[in-house]
Design an enzyme around this catalytic site. Sequence first.
Site, PDB file in Angstrom:
ATOM      1  N   HIS A 256       1.290  -0.819   0.237  1.00  0.00           N
ATOM      2  CA  HIS A 256      -0.135   0.224   0.460  1.00  0.00           C
ATOM      3  C   HIS A 256       0.516   1.218  -0.148  1.00  0.00           C
ATOM      4  O   HIS A 256      -0.031   2.456   0.743  1.00  0.00           O
ATOM      5  CB  HIS A 256      -1.141  -0.234   1.396  1.00  0.00           C
ATOM      6  CG  HIS A 256      -2.197   0.638   1.393  1.00  0.00           C
ATOM      7  ND1 HIS A 256      -3.657  -0.107   1.074  1.00  0.00           N
ATOM      8  CD2 HIS A 256      -2.561   1.780   1.001  1.00  0.00           C
ATOM      9  CE1 HIS A 256      -4.420   0.889   0.898  1.00  0.00           C
ATOM     10  NE2 HIS A 256      -3.825   2.007   0.909  1.00  0.00           N
ATOM     11  N   ARG A 259       1.700   3.285   3.019  1.00  0.00           N
ATOM     12  CA  ARG A 259       0.961   3.652   4.163  1.00  0.00           C
ATOM     13  C   ARG A 259       0.032   2.663   4.877  1.00  0.00           C
ATOM     14  O   ARG A 259      -1.126   3.268   5.518  1.00  0.00           O
ATOM     15  CB  ARG A 259      -0.250   4.558   3.412  1.00  0.00           C
ATOM     16  CG  ARG A 259       0.469   5.045   1.967  1.00  0.00           C
ATOM     17  CD  ARG A 259      -0.618   5.522   1.070  1.00  0.00           C
ATOM     18  NE  ARG A 259      -1.456   6.675   0.677  1.00  0.00           N
ATOM     19  CZ  ARG A 259      -1.702   7.487   1.066  1.00  0.00           C
ATOM     20  NH1 ARG A 259      -0.532   8.382   0.544  1.00  0.00           N
ATOM     21  NH2 ARG A 259      -2.849   8.632   1.118  1.00  0.00           N
TER      22      ARG A 259
HETATM   23  C1  LIG Z   1      -3.027   9.354  -1.856  1.00  0.00           C
HETATM   24  C2  LIG Z   1      -3.000   8.298  -1.874  1.00  0.00           C
HETATM   25  C3  LIG Z   1      -4.330   7.383  -1.989  1.00  0.00           C
HETATM   26  C4  LIG Z   1      -4.143   5.857  -2.310  1.00  0.00           C
HETATM   27  N1  LIG Z   1      -5.829   5.588  -1.794  1.00  0.00           N
HETATM   28  C5  LIG Z   1      -6.071   4.677  -2.309  1.00  0.00           C
HETATM   29  C6  LIG Z   1      -6.813   3.285  -2.368  1.00  0.00           C
HETATM   30  O1  LIG Z   1      -7.841   4.300  -2.017  1.00  0.00           O
HETATM   31  N2  LIG Z   1      -6.991   2.156  -2.266  1.00  0.00           N
HETATM   32  C7  LIG Z   1      -6.085   1.480  -2.601  1.00  0.00           C
HETATM   33  O2  LIG Z   1      -6.094  -0.042  -2.681  1.00  0.00           O
HETATM   34  N3  LIG Z   1      -4.939   1.966  -2.178  1.00  0.00           N
HETATM   35  C8  LIG Z   1      -4.748   3.061  -2.610  1.00  0.00           C
HETATM   36  N4  LIG Z   1      -3.271   3.647  -2.270  1.00  0.00           N
HETATM   37  C9  LIG Z   1      -1.814   3.020  -2.288  1.00  0.00           C
HETATM   38  C10 LIG Z   1      -1.669   2.711  -3.966  1.00  0.00           C
HETATM   39  O3  LIG Z   1      -3.008   1.992  -4.759  1.00  0.00           O
HETATM   40  C11 LIG Z   1      -0.538   2.154  -3.965  1.00  0.00           C
HETATM   41  O4  LIG Z   1      -0.383   0.466  -3.231  1.00  0.00           O
HETATM   42  C12 LIG Z   1       0.756   2.824  -3.662  1.00  0.00           C
HETATM   43  O5  LIG Z   1       0.042   3.991  -3.902  1.00  0.00           O
HETATM   44  C13 LIG Z   1       1.939   2.128  -4.307  1.00  0.00           C
HETATM   45  O6  LIG Z   1       3.658   3.076  -4.542  1.00  0.00           O
HETATM   46  P1  LIG Z   1       3.607   4.519  -5.055  1.00  0.00           P
HETATM   47  O7  LIG Z   1       2.840   5.120  -4.729  1.00  0.00           O
HETATM   48  O8  LIG Z   1       5.621   3.795  -4.338  1.00  0.00           O
HETATM   49  O9  LIG Z   1       3.659   4.042  -6.744  1.00  0.00           O
HETATM   50  C14 LIG Z   1      -3.390   5.158  -2.043  1.00  0.00           C
HETATM   51  C15 LIG Z   1      -2.144   5.639  -1.946  1.00  0.00           C
HETATM   52  C16 LIG Z   1      -1.587   7.086  -2.911  1.00  0.00           C
HETATM   53  C17 LIG Z   1      -0.885   8.117  -2.838  1.00  0.00           C
HETATM   54  O1  LIG Z   2      -5.927   3.879   1.043  1.00  0.00           O
HETATM   55  C1  LIG Z   2      -5.004   4.784   1.238  1.00  0.00           C
HETATM   56  O2  LIG Z   2      -3.952   4.415   1.034  1.00  0.00           O
HETATM   57  C2  LIG Z   2      -6.247   6.326   2.059  1.00  0.00           C
HETATM   58  O3  LIG Z   2      -5.120   7.240   1.770  1.00  0.00           O
HETATM   59  C3  LIG Z   2      -7.739   5.683   1.839  1.00  0.00           C
HETATM   60  C4  LIG Z   2      -8.775   6.813   1.084  1.00  0.00           C
HETATM   61  C5  LIG Z   2     -10.111   7.134   1.516  1.00  0.00           C
HETATM   62  C6  LIG Z   2     -10.004   6.194   2.117  1.00  0.00           C
HETATM   63  C7  LIG Z   2      -9.443   4.980   2.556  1.00  0.00           C
HETATM   64  C8  LIG Z   2      -8.292   5.267   2.324  1.00  0.00           C
END
Ligand SMILES: Cc1cc2nc3c(=O)[nH]c(=O)nc-3n(C[C@H](O)[C@H](O)[C@H](O)COP(=O)(O)O)c2cc1C
Ligand SMILES: O=C(O)C(=O)c1ccccc1
Length: 363
Positions: A256, A259
């Site tokens: 993720h 995160r």
């Molecule tokens: C601002 C932001 C919001 C994200 N929201 C989601 C999300 O809603 N659902 C999800 O599965 N992953 C979410 N991710 C994770 C991304 O899908 C992904 O796993 C990750 O950003 C990949 O790494 P990178 O940013 O280094 O390319 C989010 C990442 C960022 C940076």
């Molecule tokens: O998945 C995430 O990383 C993320 O930022 C997110 C955003 C909205 C709702 C839940 C998670």
Amino acid sequence: MPLPTMSDLREHARERLSAAVWDFIEGGSGAERTLREAEAAYAELRLRPRVLVDVSQPDCSVEILGDLLASPVGVAPMAYHQLVHPDGETATAEAAGIAGVLLVTGIFASRTLEETAAAASGPLWLQLYWLRRREALAALVARAEAAGYRALVLTVDAPKVAVRPRDRRNSFTLPADITAANLDPALTERSHRAAGGTSGIEEHAREQFDPSITWSDLAWLRARTRLPLVLKGVLTGEDAALAVEHGIDALIVSNHGGRQLDRAVTALEALPEIVAAVPADLPVLIDGGIRSGTDIAVALALGARAVLVGRPVLWGLACDGAKGAAGVLELLRTELLDTMILSGRPTLDRLDASAVTRRAAHR
Ligand SMILES: Cc1cc2nc3c(=O)[nH]c(=O)nc-3n(C[C@H](O)[C@H](O)[C@H](O)COP(=O)(O)O)c2cc1C
Ligand SMILES: O=C(O)C(=O)c1ccccc1
């Protein structure tokens, strides 16, 4: 003017965004160990170039779940693209179409999945979190099918949203004019409020995400759709094997983007055991820390069918909307093709395990 590099785009984006939005995008969970390690994991590997190979016709196109992509790249699902550009996900969809890559749009998109589909010219997948209100989930599945989405991606590394210290420090909340356009406003109202010391995103997820789901619940989703099901956030061979047993059609190896679980293994470290645990024809994608064509080459050499790119696409979008995001995706494709040419591996089947070696420890 020379074409901007990836680090130029990152800096330009940082200048354009508020500090709180920048922190939300760039930040990770806990001490941000896993966040830092994602890029470092790629830095540990080196390419082994072969010479005197005919590289006059390099080809990086790839087939995934029945769709042909111009390069083995997709946009990772990310919430609320309107945080960085007023067009939001429709601009990202346009960019993915121009670059011939996959777009995984998120359940927390700020444009509706139908608007995004109307702006797209290539394959779209929809990412879901398992909501406590299953009828809301079922409704999204039906809408995705009707709008022509090609697969559903269930993110499984987020029974809760992890503590992200930057967002807590900033009491990060969504601006009033940005909403989760696909969901009932009552479901996401908490994203706009942060009680002292938390973030709106964390609060909202606590209320809406169902942390009780297990492997056996997948049958409920399977029964509601004809679309292929993809799991995102698998990091062990054990879970990859369980996914296969449960009829999953593809996997996204991911932590993720640093995160969620801090101190989790990097996706690149986990990739070999996952590839070993699934049938050879099951697509295994990877994300996290991919910033260049050589990073993509390394991931493919270790067995990924394609990579997803997250933050860099938002940097491009922040700089110049659809054009900026397409520029990022095209930069990655050009760099991948250059890497294939210079390493004597002009087709993706030749980017195998013999293409990489670990950097010598003494250096
Ligand atoms: C601002 C932001 C919001 C994200 N929201 C989601 C999300 O809603 N659902 C999800 O599965 N992953 C979410 N991710 C994770 C991304 O899908 C992904 O796993 C990750 O950003 C990949 O790494 P990178 O940013 O280094 O390319 C989010 C990442 C960022 C940076
Ligand atoms: O998945 C995430 O990383 C993320 O930022 C997110 C955003 C909205 C709702 C839940 C998670």
